[in-house]
Design a protein around this motif. Structure first.
Motif, short mmCIF file in Angstrom:
data_model
loop_
_atom_site.label_atom_id
_atom_site.label_comp_id
_atom_site.label_asym_id
_atom_site.label_seq_id
_atom_site.Cartn_x
_atom_site.Cartn_y
_atom_site.Cartn_z
N MET A 91 49.67 35.71 54.85
CA MET A 91 49.72 35.26 56.23
C MET A 91 51.10 35.56 56.80
SD MET A 91 48.97 31.46 57.69
CE MET A 91 47.78 31.52 58.98
N VAL A 92 51.14 36.10 58.00
CA VAL A 92 52.39 36.44 58.65
C VAL A 92 52.94 35.19 59.35
CG1 VAL A 92 53.46 37.84 60.44
CG2 VAL A 92 51.66 38.81 59.02
N GLU A 93 54.20 34.87 59.06
CA GLU A 93 54.83 33.73 59.70
C GLU A 93 55.30 34.11 61.10
OE1 GLU A 93 58.88 31.14 59.14
OE2 GLU A 93 57.84 31.80 57.35
N GLN A 94 54.92 33.32 62.08
CA GLN A 94 55.32 33.60 63.46
C GLN A 94 56.73 33.05 63.69
OE1 GLN A 94 52.52 32.45 66.44
NE2 GLN A 94 53.96 32.76 68.09
N SER A 95 57.65 33.95 64.02
CA SER A 95 59.03 33.54 64.23
C SER A 95 59.39 33.49 65.72
CB SER A 95 59.97 34.50 63.51
OG SER A 95 59.81 35.81 64.01
N ILE A 96 58.47 33.88 66.57
CA ILE A 96 58.72 33.89 68.01
C ILE A 96 58.14 32.61 68.60
CG2 ILE A 96 58.25 35.07 70.18
CD1 ILE A 96 58.15 37.68 68.57
N LYS A 97 59.00 31.80 69.19
CA LYS A 97 58.55 30.52 69.75
C LYS A 97 57.65 30.72 70.96
CE LYS A 97 60.19 26.02 71.21
NZ LYS A 97 61.33 25.14 71.43
N TYR A 98 58.04 31.63 71.85
CA TYR A 98 57.26 31.91 73.05
C TYR A 98 56.79 33.35 72.96
CZ TYR A 98 59.27 27.53 74.48
OH TYR A 98 59.65 26.22 74.53
N ILE A 153 50.78 38.63 94.21
CA ILE A 153 51.45 39.00 92.96
C ILE A 153 51.01 40.40 92.56
CG2 ILE A 153 51.80 36.62 92.19
CD1 ILE A 153 49.43 36.92 90.31
N TYR A 154 51.97 41.17 92.02
CA TYR A 154 51.66 42.54 91.59
C TYR A 154 52.69 43.00 90.57
CZ TYR A 154 55.20 44.05 95.02
OH TYR A 154 56.35 44.23 95.73
N ASP A 155 52.52 44.22 90.07
CA ASP A 155 53.32 44.74 88.96
C ASP A 155 53.38 43.73 87.82
OD1 ASP A 155 53.70 47.07 90.30
OD2 ASP A 155 55.82 46.78 90.72
N ILE A 156 52.21 43.22 87.47
CA ILE A 156 52.10 42.18 86.44
C ILE A 156 52.10 42.82 85.06
CG2 ILE A 156 50.62 40.36 85.52
CD1 ILE A 156 49.42 40.24 88.45
N VAL A 157 52.99 42.32 84.21
CA VAL A 157 53.08 42.79 82.83
C VAL A 157 53.12 41.55 81.93
CG1 VAL A 157 54.45 44.04 81.12
CG2 VAL A 157 54.34 44.86 83.48
N VAL A 158 52.20 41.50 80.97
CA VAL A 158 52.22 40.44 79.95
C VAL A 158 52.21 41.15 78.61
CG1 VAL A 158 51.05 38.44 78.99
CG2 VAL A 158 51.00 38.83 81.47
N GLU A 159 53.31 41.03 77.88
CA GLU A 159 53.42 41.70 76.58
C GLU A 159 53.48 40.66 75.46
OE1 GLU A 159 55.59 45.84 77.63
OE2 GLU A 159 56.92 44.12 77.37
N ASP A 160 52.79 40.96 74.39
CA ASP A 160 52.74 40.09 73.22
C ASP A 160 53.92 40.44 72.31
OD1 ASP A 160 52.21 38.86 70.76
OD2 ASP A 160 50.04 39.03 71.04
N MET A 161 54.97 39.66 72.36
CA MET A 161 56.19 39.95 71.60
C MET A 161 55.99 39.75 70.09
SD MET A 161 59.16 38.56 74.16
CE MET A 161 58.60 36.87 74.10
N ASP A 162 55.03 38.91 69.71
CA ASP A 162 54.73 38.74 68.29
C ASP A 162 54.15 40.04 67.73
OD1 ASP A 162 54.41 37.10 65.83
OD2 ASP A 162 52.27 37.46 66.23
N ARG A 163 53.22 40.63 68.43
CA ARG A 163 52.65 41.91 67.99
C ARG A 163 53.73 42.98 67.95
NH1 ARG A 163 47.45 43.31 67.69
NH2 ARG A 163 47.91 45.38 68.54
N GLN A 164 54.57 43.02 68.97
CA GLN A 164 55.63 44.01 69.03
C GLN A 164 56.58 43.86 67.84
OE1 GLN A 164 57.26 43.29 72.93
NE2 GLN A 164 56.00 44.88 73.85
N SER A 165 56.88 42.63 67.47
CA SER A 165 57.79 42.39 66.34
C SER A 165 57.20 42.86 65.01
CB SER A 165 58.17 40.90 66.25
OG SER A 165 57.09 40.12 65.77
N ARG A 166 55.88 43.01 64.96
CA ARG A 166 55.21 43.51 63.76
C ARG A 166 54.93 45.01 63.87
NH1 ARG A 166 50.11 40.84 63.57
NH2 ARG A 166 50.44 39.92 65.59
N GLY A 167 55.51 45.66 64.88
CA GLY A 167 55.38 47.10 65.02
C GLY A 167 54.08 47.55 65.66
N LEU A 168 53.38 46.62 66.30
CA LEU A 168 52.11 46.93 66.96
C LEU A 168 52.31 47.03 68.46
CD1 LEU A 168 49.94 44.37 64.96
CD2 LEU A 168 50.16 46.83 64.52
N LYS A 169 51.36 47.65 69.13
CA LYS A 169 51.44 47.72 70.60
C LYS A 169 51.25 46.32 71.17
CE LYS A 169 49.34 50.12 74.49
NZ LYS A 169 50.33 50.98 75.07
N GLY A 170 52.18 45.94 72.08
CA GLY A 170 52.17 44.57 72.64
C GLY A 170 51.31 44.47 73.83
#
Length: 87
Positions: free
Chosen positions: A1-8, A70-87
């Motif tokens: 199991m991968v430990e999540q180190s990103i709080k938000y 609202i526009y130019d909306i970007v929501v990126e998953d920083m947990d996925r990014q930290s594991r080398g995956l597309k966020g």
């Protein structure tokens, strides 16, 4: 199991176009109502840029929509990014 180190987990960014926008009022609302960090709310009375790390990006979008368009909306998953995956 991968430990999540990103709080938000979600890096949430968007622009708000409206009238009589106040970056201080918006910042205060975020601080009082949302759980997160790295808040940036900058702009002028017609356009505000938001940057915020949270686990509930939909709440940010719902609130910001009440302020204007609202526009130019970007929501990126920083947990996925930290594991080398597309966020």
């Amino acid at each position: 199991m991968v430990e999540q180190s990103i709080k938000y987990r979600y890096d949430t960014q968007l622009l708000i176009a409206g009238e009589n926008l106040d970056e201080d009022d918006i910042s205060d609302y975020f601080t009082e109502n949302f759980d997160g960090d790295c808040l940036l709310a900058v702009g002028d009375e017609d356009l505000i840029k938001i940057h915020f790390h949270t686990n509930e990006p939909w709440k940010v979008l719902e609130y910001c929509r009440t302020l204007g368009e609202i526009y130019d909306i970007v929501v990126e998953d920083m947990d996925r990014q930290s594991r080398g995956l597309k966020g």
